[in-house]
Design an enzyme around this catalytic site. Structure first.
Site, PDB file in Angstrom:
ATOM      1  N   HIS A  18       0.884  -1.208   0.115  1.00  0.00           N
ATOM      2  CA  HIS A  18       0.052   0.007   0.003  1.00  0.00           C
ATOM      3  C   HIS A  18       0.958   1.113  -0.090  1.00  0.00           C
ATOM      4  CE1 HIS A  18      -3.136  -2.717   2.268  1.00  0.00           C
ATOM      5  NE2 HIS A  18      -3.356  -2.535   1.110  1.00  0.00           N
ATOM      6  N   SER A 129      -2.827  -8.082   3.062  1.00  0.00           N
ATOM      7  CA  SER A 129      -3.085  -7.942   4.551  1.00  0.00           C
ATOM      8  C   SER A 129      -3.374  -9.205   5.106  1.00  0.00           C
ATOM      9  CB  SER A 129      -4.060  -6.880   5.076  1.00  0.00           C
ATOM     10  OG  SER A 129      -3.777  -5.393   4.246  1.00  0.00           O
TER      11      SER A 129
END
Ligand code: PNS
Length: 160
Positions: A18, A129
């Site tokens: 990210h 994640s």
């Protein structure tokens, strides 16, 4: 005219994949908001919305034109309210593409906002994640794809 973008996601938690997208996208806009989406009153995932925001804030602290916010409603209501013209997303693979296309088209048909895609740095092409949480759960070392503090935060959550 100020060119603003938003980079939305669940960020449960934020990864270097990210952050790499934020860093590159931030160079193309005057201001960029990393937007943690979700309803604080209906907790889901590992971290609360405020914990996700806190971890994201630390991870982008060195990016002067990037801020972090959260939103519990429709993304297009946020972009309209804050006069944001572009949604930024990262693409790792064709799977991401299939998932993102209808959202980009829905958002555009709802409000006219466009979505721009950045190809994920191949260094982080395998990072999500979900996988990071799973690897840490079983004792794997994954600190090189997580911002400082995040690995420890996951370990603490999983053990607490
Ligand atoms: O990190 P994720 O879970 O892939 O992010 C998906 C996200 C949060 C960007 C998407 O679910 C979203 O935009 N949620 C906000 C609510 C909304 O606007 N939903 C309609 C999207 S077309």
């Amino acid at each position: 005219m100020v060119h603003r973008a938003v980079c939305p996601g669940s960020f449960d938690p934020i990864t270097m994949g990210h952050v790499d997208i934020f860093r590159r996208a931030a160079q193309q806009f005057d201001e960029m908001v990393v937007l943690v989406t979700g309803n604080p009153n209906k907790p889901s995932g590992l971290f609360s919305i405020s914990e996700r925001v806190e971890l994201a804030e630390k991870a982008v602290a060195d990016l002067p034109n990037v801020t972090v916010d959260w939103w519990g409603g429709l993304l297009v209501d946020y972009t309209t309210k804050h006069d944001i013209g572009v949604i930024v997303k990262g693409l790792r693979s064709a799977l991401d593409y299939e998932y993102e296309v209808p959202m980009a088209q829905m958002n555009r048909s709802l409000s006219g906002v466009d979505t721009m895609f950045f190809m994920t740095n191949p260094k982080y092409g395998h990072v999500s994640s979900t996988l990071c949480k799973e690897v840490i759960k079983y004792g794997g070392d994954i600190h090189d794809v997580l911002p400082p503090d995040v690995e420890e935060a996951i370990q603490k959550k999983l053990s607490g």
